[in-house]
Design an enzyme around this catalytic site. Structure first.
Site, PDB file in Angstrom:
ATOM      1  N   PRO A   6      -3.383  -9.388 -50.406  1.00  8.60           N
ATOM      2  CA  PRO A   6      -4.336  -9.447 -49.292  1.00  8.60           C
ATOM      3  C   PRO A   6      -4.571 -10.897 -48.838  1.00  8.60           C
ATOM      4  O   PRO A   6      -4.750 -11.780 -49.663  1.00  8.60           O
ATOM      5  CB  PRO A   6      -5.611  -8.853 -49.895  1.00  8.60           C
ATOM      6  CG  PRO A   6      -5.142  -8.036 -51.059  1.00  8.60           C
ATOM      7  CD  PRO A   6      -3.946  -8.749 -51.588  1.00  8.60           C
ATOM      8  N   GLU A   7      -4.528 -11.101 -47.530  1.00 11.02           N
ATOM      9  CA  GLU A   7      -4.779 -12.423 -46.958  1.00 11.02           C
ATOM     10  C   GLU A   7      -6.027 -12.313 -46.081  1.00 11.02           C
ATOM     11  O   GLU A   7      -6.717 -11.293 -46.099  1.00 11.02           O
ATOM     12  CB  GLU A   7      -3.554 -12.880 -46.145  1.00 11.02           C
ATOM     13  CG  GLU A   7      -2.279 -12.918 -47.000  1.00 11.02           C
ATOM     14  CD  GLU A   7      -1.039 -13.331 -46.219  1.00 11.02           C
ATOM     15  OE1 GLU A   7      -1.163 -14.062 -45.217  1.00 11.02           O
ATOM     16  OE2 GLU A   7       0.070 -12.910 -46.611  1.00 11.02           O
ATOM     17  N   HIS A  98      -7.220   2.384 -63.250  1.00 15.57           N
ATOM     18  CA  HIS A  98      -7.358   0.936 -63.029  1.00 15.57           C
ATOM     19  C   HIS A  98      -8.654   0.564 -62.299  1.00 15.57           C
ATOM     20  O   HIS A  98      -8.710  -0.440 -61.602  1.00 15.57           O
ATOM     21  CB  HIS A  98      -6.160   0.366 -62.262  1.00 15.57           C
ATOM     22  CG  HIS A  98      -4.840   0.800 -62.815  1.00 15.57           C
ATOM     23  ND1 HIS A  98      -4.387   0.384 -64.050  1.00 15.57           N
ATOM     24  CD2 HIS A  98      -3.884   1.621 -62.322  1.00 15.57           C
ATOM     25  CE1 HIS A  98      -3.205   0.944 -64.285  1.00 15.57           C
ATOM     26  NE2 HIS A  98      -2.880   1.699 -63.256  1.00 15.57           N
ATOM     27  N   ARG A 128      -2.930  -4.422 -61.225  1.00 17.15           N
ATOM     28  CA  ARG A 128      -2.266  -5.546 -61.898  1.00 17.15           C
ATOM     29  C   ARG A 128      -3.251  -6.574 -62.453  1.00 17.15           C
ATOM     30  O   ARG A 128      -2.859  -7.518 -63.119  1.00 17.15           O
ATOM     31  CB  ARG A 128      -1.242  -6.199 -60.960  1.00 17.15           C
ATOM     32  CG  ARG A 128      -0.092  -5.220 -60.693  1.00 17.15           C
ATOM     33  CD  ARG A 128       1.027  -5.867 -59.928  1.00 17.15           C
ATOM     34  NE  ARG A 128       1.673  -6.932 -60.672  1.00 17.15           N
ATOM     35  CZ  ARG A 128       2.514  -7.806 -60.134  1.00 17.15           C
ATOM     36  NH1 ARG A 128       2.792  -7.738 -58.863  1.00 17.15           N
ATOM     37  NH2 ARG A 128       3.055  -8.744 -60.877  1.00 17.15           N
TER      38      ARG A 128
END
Ligand SMILES: [Zn+2]
Length: 294
Positions: A6-7, A98, A128
């Site tokens: 994500p930016e 997660h 992750r």
């Protein structure tokens, strides 16, 4: 593995949705998986002290960080890392795998979000685990927070001028692509939008950053603002992991011109898009529109 993280446009999309849907809600409970994120465990005790009984007063973005300001004079600082996301879900829905943090919101939040008279949860999901969640002190001290203190200017702020950009790049011999991704120079750009910005500006990714003259600086400045604003209005780009808090993918993927389009024709000149490794990242560009690196 997808390289996409994500930016600025993706984090801005999440912040805007949270502004609309959870600002004003009170946090009633906090739960954590107690697993490690980015080398540190979530401080559950600190989080409970800061958050339980507190109202969410604002949701905003700085660079790729997301900040939830609480009425307890504390701020929850999130970074989505590679695969992190903040999802809103009715409490009755089972947690996704997660899930590392859950903030239970009051029923008013649920009613406002249209899930009826039931509790709503804000869930931080991160397969992750490169993301981050930290409790930091409020407003006046925010600029002293280590993660935020190092960030360069916000490219969509009204004050971000060609002169601001020129100052950020001055004297640098490193390639412009890596410099655009350096959060200390300009906040918020990563691999996708740095590639797209350089295509839009017609600048070769290997060009030494400090060597751009006034004409190319002005083009680069315009491209940064245009590309980011357009991506924000499309609610970001989704490859695999990113979705907004309602679980909806962003719509910017079809608007990309070079990123992950190696071998496909350039939309401007039909030359095939090329991919090279630069600073250990894949970089995509049109060898004709972005010809010279000097
Ligand atoms: Zn081209």
């Amino acid at each position: 593995l997808s390289e996409h993280v994500p930016e600025l446009p993706e984090v801005e999309t999440v912040a805007a949705d949270l502004r609309r849907r959870v600002v004003g809600a009170t946090i009633e409970d906090v739960w954590s998986s107690r697993q490690r994120l980015r080398g540190c465990r979530i401080d559950v005790m600190g989080l409970r002290r800061a958050a339980v009984g507190a109202a969410i007063e604002s949701a905003r973005r700085r660079g790729k960080y997301l900040l939830l300001e609480l009425s307890s004079s504390r701020v929850l600082l999130f970074h989505l890392g590679m695969t992190g996301n903040l999802l809103l879900a009715p409490a009755r829905l089972a947690q996704a795998p997660h899930t590392h943090l859950v903030l239970t919101l009051d029923r008013l939040a649920g009613r406002r979000a249209g899930v009826g008279d039931e509790a709503l949860e804000l869930r931080f999901v991160d397969p992750r685990r490169f993301g981050l969640c930290r409790v930091v002190a409020r407003a006046a001290q925010l600029e002293r927070v280590r993660e935020l203190a190092q960030l360069g200017p916000e490219p969509l702020d009204a004050g971000f001028s060609v002169a601001t950009l020129a100052a950020a790049l001055r004297g640098l011999s490193r390639d412009i692509k890596s410099v655009l991704m350096d959060q200390r120079r300009i906040a918020g750009l990563g691999n996708i939008y740095a590639s797209e910005v350089l295509w839009t500006a017609g600048i070769h990714p290997r060009t030494p950053a400090g060597r751009l003259g006034p004409v190319r600086l002005a083009r680069l400045h315009g491209a940064i603002r245009h590309v980011l604003a357009e991506a924000v209005s499309n609610r970001g780009t989704t490859f695999r992991d990113f979705a907004d808090p309602a679980g909806q993918p962003g719509e910017h993927l079809r608007a990309l011109h070079v990123y992950q389009r190696a071998g496909q024709p350039c939309a401007r000149c039909q030359t095939l898009i090329r991919s090279v490794f630069l600073g250990q990242r894949s970089t995509f560009f049109c060898p004709r529109c972005q010809r010279s690196s000097r």
